[in-house]
Design a protein around this motif. Sequence first.
Motif, PDB file in Angstrom:
ATOM      1  N   THR A 198       0.838  -1.200   0.000  1.00 30.03           N
ATOM      2  CA  THR A 198       0.000   0.000   0.000  1.00 30.03           C
ATOM      3  C   THR A 198       0.876   1.254   0.000  1.00 30.03           C
ATOM      4  N   GLU A 199       1.959   1.208   0.771  1.00 34.09           N
ATOM      5  CA  GLU A 199       2.871   2.350   0.839  1.00 34.09           C
ATOM      6  C   GLU A 199       3.470   2.629  -0.552  1.00 34.09           C
ATOM      7  N   ALA A 200       3.854   1.570  -1.271  1.00 32.63           N
ATOM      8  CA  ALA A 200       4.390   1.752  -2.627  1.00 32.63           C
ATOM      9  C   ALA A 200       3.328   2.366  -3.545  1.00 32.63           C
ATOM     10  N   LEU A 201       2.076   1.915  -3.403  1.00 27.76           N
ATOM     11  CA  LEU A 201       0.990   2.493  -4.206  1.00 27.76           C
ATOM     12  C   LEU A 201       0.787   3.961  -3.848  1.00 27.76           C
ATOM     13  N   ASN A 202       0.897   4.271  -2.549  1.00 29.37           N
ATOM     14  CA  ASN A 202       0.759   5.674  -2.104  1.00 29.37           C
ATOM     15  C   ASN A 202       1.859   6.560  -2.688  1.00 29.37           C
ATOM     16  N   SER A 252      -1.970 -10.792   0.863  1.00 32.07           N
ATOM     17  CA  SER A 252      -1.712  -9.341   0.967  1.00 32.07           C
ATOM     18  C   SER A 252      -1.789  -8.641  -0.380  1.00 32.07           C
ATOM     19  N   ILE A 253      -1.260  -9.313  -1.416  1.00 32.39           N
ATOM     20  CA  ILE A 253      -1.204  -8.650  -2.715  1.00 32.39           C
ATOM     21  C   ILE A 253      -2.603  -8.446  -3.299  1.00 32.39           C
ATOM     22  N   PHE A 254      -3.578  -9.268  -2.854  1.00 35.29           N
ATOM     23  CA  PHE A 254      -4.949  -9.107  -3.338  1.00 35.29           C
ATOM     24  C   PHE A 254      -5.781  -8.212  -2.414  1.00 35.29           C
ATOM     25  N   ALA A 255      -5.413  -8.176  -1.134  1.00 38.14           N
ATOM     26  CA  ALA A 255      -6.225  -7.424  -0.165  1.00 38.14           C
ATOM     27  C   ALA A 255      -5.863  -5.945  -0.134  1.00 38.14           C
ATOM     28  N   CYS A 256      -4.645  -5.589  -0.583  1.00 38.99           N
ATOM     29  CA  CYS A 256      -4.190  -4.212  -0.322  1.00 38.99           C
ATOM     30  C   CYS A 256      -5.025  -3.163  -1.060  1.00 38.99           C
ATOM     31  N   VAL A 257      -5.325  -3.391  -2.348  1.00 41.11           N
ATOM     32  CA  VAL A 257      -6.094  -2.368  -3.078  1.00 41.11           C
ATOM     33  C   VAL A 257      -7.534  -2.277  -2.566  1.00 41.11           C
ATOM     34  N   MET A 290      10.715  -3.569   7.925  1.00 39.37           N
ATOM     35  CA  MET A 290      11.540  -4.662   7.399  1.00 39.37           C
ATOM     36  C   MET A 290      11.535  -4.710   5.872  1.00 39.37           C
ATOM     37  N   PHE A 291      10.820  -3.798   5.236  1.00 39.28           N
ATOM     38  CA  PHE A 291      10.580  -3.915   3.791  1.00 39.28           C
ATOM     39  C   PHE A 291      10.871  -2.601   3.057  1.00 39.28           C
ATOM     40  N   PRO A 292      12.138  -2.353   2.726  1.00 36.88           N
ATOM     41  CA  PRO A 292      12.485  -1.094   2.048  1.00 36.88           C
ATOM     42  C   PRO A 292      11.779  -0.986   0.691  1.00 36.88           C
ATOM     43  N   ILE A 293      11.286   0.214   0.404  1.00 36.25           N
ATOM     44  CA  ILE A 293      10.542   0.466  -0.836  1.00 36.25           C
ATOM     45  C   ILE A 293      11.360   1.411  -1.719  1.00 36.25           C
ATOM     46  N   GLU A 294      11.457   1.047  -2.992  1.00 36.34           N
ATOM     47  CA  GLU A 294      12.140   1.929  -3.936  1.00 36.34           C
ATOM     48  C   GLU A 294      11.210   2.144  -5.115  1.00 36.34           C
ATOM     49  N   CYS A 295      10.971   3.416  -5.465  1.00 31.63           N
ATOM     50  CA  CYS A 295      10.129   3.704  -6.630  1.00 31.63           C
ATOM     51  C   CYS A 295      10.960   4.412  -7.690  1.00 31.63           C
ATOM     52  N   ARG A 296      10.716   4.066  -8.944  1.00 31.70           N
ATOM     53  CA  ARG A 296      11.448   4.705 -10.038  1.00 31.70           C
ATOM     54  C   ARG A 296      10.580   4.769 -11.283  1.00 31.70           C
ATOM     55  N   GLU A 297      10.899   5.745 -12.140  1.00 30.38           N
ATOM     56  CA  GLU A 297      10.147   5.863 -13.394  1.00 30.38           C
ATOM     57  C   GLU A 297      10.757   4.918 -14.423  1.00 30.38           C
ATOM     58  N   VAL A 298       9.907   4.186 -15.099  1.00 25.93           N
ATOM     59  CA  VAL A 298      10.370   3.347 -16.203  1.00 25.93           C
ATOM     60  C   VAL A 298       9.834   4.003 -17.478  1.00 25.93           C
ATOM     61  N   ALA A 299      10.744   4.308 -18.411  1.00 25.27           N
ATOM     62  CA  ALA A 299      10.317   4.972 -19.643  1.00 25.27           C
ATOM     63  C   ALA A 299      10.823   4.181 -20.841  1.00 25.27           C
ATOM     64  N   GLY A 300      10.072   3.177 -21.240  1.00 27.18           N
ATOM     65  CA  GLY A 300      10.391   2.385 -22.430  1.00 27.18           C
ATOM     66  C   GLY A 300      11.630   1.550 -22.278  1.00 27.18           C
TER      67      GLY A 300
END
Lengths: 459, 104
Positions: free
Chosen positions: A162-166, A181-186, A449-459
């Motif tokens: 959920t934090e990654a989605l946020n 968890s992967i189905f319940a979070c959204v 316990m779960f580090p989150i990394e977000c990045r833009e993917v462009a093609g």
Amino acid sequence: MAEIRVLSPCGVIGSGFPESSFERGLSLRPHVIACDGGSTDMGPASLGAGTPHFSRSATKRDLRLMLLGRERLGVPLIIGSCGTGGGSAGLNWMKEICLEIAREENLRFRLGLVESEQDKSYLKKRFREGRIKPLDPAPEIDEKVIDRSAHIVGMMGDEPITEALNEGAEVVLTGRASDTSIFACVPTRLGAGRGIAWHAAKILECGAACAVTRKRPDGVFAWIRDDHFAVEPLDPEMRCSPQSVASHTLYENADPFHITEPGGVLDTTSSTYAAESDRAVIVRGSEYHLADTYTVKLEGAELAGYQSVIIGGVRDPYIIRQLDSWLAGMREGFASRAREIFPDRSGVPEYELVIRVFGRDAVMGPLEPRADEVPHEVGILFEVTAGDQETARTLASTLSHFAVHYPIPEWSGLISGLAFPFAPAELDKGPVYRFNMNHVVLPDNPCEMFPIECREVAG
Amino acid sequence: MTTLGELAKLIRSKNAGPFNLTFDIMFGEEETYRRVIGSGAITKETFGRIYNIPEEKILLVHHDAARAIKISIPRPFFSADLGDSDCYGGQQFGPLVDMEIPEP
């Protein structure tokens, strides 16, 4: 609450699903597409060695369809427990596949990566604080067990996803996550009731496994509404019945009424199951009790050694009627022989010899009630496990020769008491791993316990 | 005498995680499900005798909506550990198939 729709394309990414089913799922306008990528089912090797169970090409085929489907609808895609074991190697493997598809298809999205591999110094600190607790049954652990583990993952709940989605992630790849968890979070993020959302997640997580008869790996779809959810297989020729959906809470759970998640317990004691149509089922009455203490389950694998194995068969009735004493004598004699061939090592070379008798009790071991029955032929599997492959191989090639000629009192002269189907009789199995913990951590918060990394993917 | 295998729609065993085994005995018809429970043939005691497991280690539940009897025990070896013979736990149910269920 508005209706929330969830698409589960298949039980595990890489196992495949028909494109027609997936297209039907997309046409039902899901709010999220989610798919599991891992399990402990196949044993500890995936976690220990960091090698996925499913092939890269099979996984890429499934992921490409999901990424393209997600792009069309503009909804999140969540892949849990990447690379089977869910360690950093598995997550990285899935990330590379994902980036490769993005380049090939010229896709742009924000990618969230949620790590679940655990830092050993963090775990040792929590262990010293008494904040690692055993489940039942659990092997004993200490700081040495943590140190010698090849890899340890924590099983995340919905919060880090959920934090990654946020943080704006549109595609989320995670390390080890609870299947649900992967189905319940959204749905929970969009306001669904916890009991209904988690029960729907439990039914969705195995794809079409909740259908009356699953023809092949395939998908299911769920509609989560105010006080119930509905579930239906995507293949029009498959159907769910109240019994088939109710039965799915039995699958791979010790207790079908109380399913423990990191943040609470799904309680299906009062759930009711009713047919909505001849293919869809409605579930009501499920509850979710928040836990007093948040717990994250650990999965660890350590190297058990390197293995060489020998397969042989016995048909001699005289050997079979004294099989245990024949094998016991052979084991003892072989131990002396092993000492002779490693004279430079003080004492016995360290190895473990497991002998299984197929046709008698190899499948069930100590659980077999009919182990005293004498069959007319048996298959024997010898497994030699040692600290390195060369030692295991050396011992196995000695053992095969020693075993084939090991005498019985009834016959005078040299016997050949084992039928080997292969030449050479010895097979090298490489490194083998063992699960070494069944414990939970009590973290300060669900995400630490779960580090989150977000990045833009462009093609 | 009828065997449990003849009465059940599905008898299966499977890991419930790497440390536990679980057995599902599922029935197609409500009447058959009730008959088997009523027979008293499948209890912690009878299961424990077949599998040589003390009763206090056995969890047994009746799941009416699934028309299933479910039994869970700790694994004798952890999944795929040295000595373990059934990584998925899928072939541990064999002795249940031949259990005799008395006529009602």
